[in-house]
Design a protein around this motif. Structure first.
Motif, PDB file in Angstrom:
ATOM      1  N   ARG A 102     -16.961 -31.445 -16.841  1.00 26.01           N
ATOM      2  CA  ARG A 102     -16.908 -31.367 -15.263  1.00 26.01           C
ATOM      3  C   ARG A 102     -15.607 -30.855 -14.753  1.00 26.01           C
ATOM      4  O   ARG A 102     -15.534 -29.969 -14.079  1.00 26.01           O
ATOM      5  CB  ARG A 102     -17.243 -32.870 -14.513  1.00 26.01           C
ATOM      6  CG  ARG A 102     -18.623 -33.313 -14.507  1.00 26.01           C
ATOM      7  CD  ARG A 102     -18.473 -34.618 -14.188  1.00 26.01           C
ATOM      8  NE  ARG A 102     -19.991 -34.822 -13.484  1.00 26.01           N
ATOM      9  CZ  ARG A 102     -20.404 -36.145 -13.178  1.00 26.01           C
ATOM     10  NH1 ARG A 102     -19.467 -37.247 -13.317  1.00 26.01           N
ATOM     11  NH2 ARG A 102     -21.422 -36.343 -12.884  1.00 26.01           N
ATOM     12  N   GLY A 103     -14.447 -30.960 -15.737  1.00 24.82           N
ATOM     13  CA  GLY A 103     -13.245 -30.510 -15.425  1.00 24.82           C
ATOM     14  C   GLY A 103     -13.107 -28.964 -15.746  1.00 24.82           C
ATOM     15  O   GLY A 103     -12.598 -28.136 -14.999  1.00 24.82           O
ATOM     16  N   ARG A 104     -14.027 -28.409 -16.609  1.00 24.40           N
ATOM     17  CA  ARG A 104     -14.217 -27.020 -16.908  1.00 24.40           C
ATOM     18  C   ARG A 104     -15.260 -26.272 -15.937  1.00 24.40           C
ATOM     19  O   ARG A 104     -15.089 -25.117 -15.560  1.00 24.40           O
ATOM     20  CB  ARG A 104     -14.830 -26.904 -18.318  1.00 24.40           C
ATOM     21  CG  ARG A 104     -14.131 -27.333 -19.452  1.00 24.40           C
ATOM     22  CD  ARG A 104     -15.120 -26.925 -20.782  1.00 24.40           C
ATOM     23  NE  ARG A 104     -14.419 -27.620 -21.778  1.00 24.40           N
ATOM     24  CZ  ARG A 104     -15.034 -27.612 -23.124  1.00 24.40           C
ATOM     25  NH1 ARG A 104     -16.156 -27.042 -23.265  1.00 24.40           N
ATOM     26  NH2 ARG A 104     -14.315 -28.181 -24.035  1.00 24.40           N
ATOM     27  N   GLY A 105     -15.930 -27.129 -15.194  1.00 25.83           N
ATOM     28  CA  GLY A 105     -16.805 -26.477 -14.238  1.00 25.83           C
ATOM     29  C   GLY A 105     -18.018 -26.041 -14.851  1.00 25.83           C
ATOM     30  O   GLY A 105     -18.524 -24.960 -14.640  1.00 25.83           O
ATOM     31  N   ALA A 106     -18.443 -26.730 -15.889  1.00 24.87           N
ATOM     32  CA  ALA A 106     -19.441 -25.986 -16.791  1.00 24.87           C
ATOM     33  C   ALA A 106     -20.719 -26.181 -16.042  1.00 24.87           C
ATOM     34  O   ALA A 106     -21.026 -27.086 -15.396  1.00 24.87           O
ATOM     35  CB  ALA A 106     -19.351 -26.936 -18.147  1.00 24.87           C
ATOM     36  N   GLN A 107     -21.557 -25.114 -16.171  1.00 31.47           N
ATOM     37  CA  GLN A 107     -22.837 -24.961 -15.487  1.00 31.47           C
ATOM     38  C   GLN A 107     -24.110 -25.207 -16.653  1.00 31.47           C
ATOM     39  O   GLN A 107     -24.122 -24.307 -17.386  1.00 31.47           O
ATOM     40  CB  GLN A 107     -22.982 -23.587 -14.784  1.00 31.47           C
ATOM     41  CG  GLN A 107     -21.997 -23.180 -13.854  1.00 31.47           C
ATOM     42  CD  GLN A 107     -22.072 -24.193 -12.701  1.00 31.47           C
ATOM     43  OE1 GLN A 107     -23.080 -24.307 -12.112  1.00 31.47           O
ATOM     44  NE2 GLN A 107     -20.897 -24.670 -12.163  1.00 31.47           N
ATOM     45  N   LEU A 108     -24.599 -26.307 -16.547  1.00 30.87           N
ATOM     46  CA  LEU A 108     -25.484 -26.685 -17.284  1.00 30.87           C
ATOM     47  C   LEU A 108     -26.984 -26.630 -16.655  1.00 30.87           C
ATOM     48  O   LEU A 108     -27.129 -26.754 -15.645  1.00 30.87           O
ATOM     49  CB  LEU A 108     -25.322 -28.298 -17.979  1.00 30.87           C
ATOM     50  CG  LEU A 108     -24.003 -28.838 -18.212  1.00 30.87           C
ATOM     51  CD1 LEU A 108     -23.888 -30.178 -18.633  1.00 30.87           C
ATOM     52  CD2 LEU A 108     -23.424 -27.659 -19.602  1.00 30.87           C
TER      53      LEU A 108
END
Length: 405
Positions: A102-108
């Motif tokens: 979430r801190g990376r802003g990962a798009q899953l």
């Protein structure tokens, strides 16, 4: 919440002040506290929380009904006076990895699940991986209902006392059908990573292993008035069998351990009527394991006959060799070896895990975090905070790599 703060919060739960080890047994107060912690972590992150029919806990990001989910986690229970890392490291790291994503802003693009499997260690009822075995259909409901602890409490009774419904336990194919990949992070239970200088490794396979119960039955009598020649003492037969187990394991390059014993009537001044010992044996391949266990049983029967003692041997559990999904294992190596600069040796293990139980039903893989002591199932079990954080980062990288494809 950081890895450190989560770890510090969980650390006191179920810890013995006398030994410094953990006594987090299935369906006890310490287990309930661990379960409450898991639920709090899930709800604090806005994850969908649920408990399945076998008492395993799940936390979901995204809709699990969409299928092809990426799941991670481990267990929170312990062996008697076990270490802090075996199991809990995988669960704490799972929540920490989600925070990092979430801190990376990962798009899953795939659902992400975190699981705490119940009764992995088998410390209370004598069978390991009960929660995952039931879910995978590797443990029948009938046998589960017969599992009994040392106080005569059955598994259904223990579950009911803890507020869970034992009538619904059993295979859960619908839940397993949701999972596209399961990755379990675990502290290494050995020194391979310490010797190689690597922080994180990938599992290749789990050795075949099992548990056998040896019942040596003799005749109780007075320790001070019974001539040695007149005794039917089962203890010498048991003691000689323990030594035989060590000898046969050394010859085969395997391991064999009598780590649990029960004696009746268990009096200092009484010759035992029964010595019951539990053998744990593991080897790199099935043929070697069969050779070791067969030789141990043969020696035990010879010793029992020589002392006029009766012997019965019962296999209580067995897990064949587990080769983790090669495609998933290779994908983990690609993600960690190509997308990052992390070295990722591939190594086997003699320890059983929930990932091994699930491997026959869903693609599974494992990550190991370095244990500098090489000690496990003991308070001396350890991993440095830097290595734990490296494990979290590796797990986050893996989850992102798998869940965005």
């Amino acid at each position: 919440m950081s890895f450190h703060s989560m770890w510090a919060e969980l650390l006191p739960v179920g810890r013995s002040s006398a030994s410094g080890g953990y006594r987090r047994y299935a369906w006890t107060g310490a287990d309930a506290d661990c379960r409450a912690w898991f639920r709090q972590q899930a709800e604090a992150r806005g994850l969908a929380y649920e408990v399945d029919r076998n008492g395993n806990q799940w936390a979901w990001l995204g809709d699990p009904a969409a299928g092809n989910a990426v799941v991670t986690g481990s267990h929170l229970d312990s062996v008697p006076d076990g270490g802090a890392f075996d199991g809990p490291l995988g669960v704490v790291s799972a929540f920490a990895a989600l925070d990092e994503l979430r801190g990376r802003g990962a798009q899953l693009t795939r659902p992400l699940g975190i699981v705490n499997f119940g009764d992995e260690e088998g410390a209370r009822f004598g069978l390991a991986c009960v929660g995952s075995r039931l879910t995978a259909g590797a443990l029948t409901v009938e046998r589960a209902h017969r599992l009994t602890d040392g106080d005569g409490v059955t598994l259904p009774q223990a579950m009911e006392a803890a507020g869970y419904d034992p009538d619904g336990i059993g295979p859960d194919p619908e839940r397993l059908a949701r999972i596209g990949a399961f990755v379990e992070l675990h502290v290494e239970q050995g020194r391979a990573l310490d010797l190689s200088g690597d922080r994180v490794g990938i599992a290749s396979a789990i050795w075949p292993h099992g548990r056998w119960r040896f019942d040596f039955r003799g005749e109780a009598n007075h320790a001070g008035t019974t001539r040695l020649a007149d005794r039917r003492d089962p203890m010498p037969s048991y003691a000689e069998t323990v030594l035989a187990a060590r000898r046969e394991a050394e010859l085969a390059g395997a391991v064999a351990t009598f780590g649990k014993i029960a004696v009746e009537p268990n009096g200092v001044n009484a010759i035992p009527s029964l010595v019951r010992g539990w053998l744990d044996s593991r080897a790199a391949d099935q043929a070697s394991l069969d050779t070791v266990v067969t030789a141990i049983e043969k020696a035990a029967r010879e010793y029992a006959a020589a002392h006029g003692v009766d012997l019965t041997v019962e296999r209580e559990s067995f897990t064949p060799v587990v080769e983790f999904d090669h495609a998933l294992r290779d994908e983990l190596a690609r993600i960690l070896g190509s997308d990052t600069e992390l070295k990722v040796p591939v190594l086997g293990t003699g320890a059983g895990h929930d990932a091994g139980i699930l491997s026959g039903r869903v693609p599974t893989a494992m990550l190991f975090v370095r244990n500098p002591t090489g000690v496990s199932h003991s308070p001396a079990e350890h991993a440095t905070e830097d290595d734990c954080v490296a494990g979290v980062t590796a797990l986050a990288d893996v989850l992102e790599g798998l869940a965005r494809t």
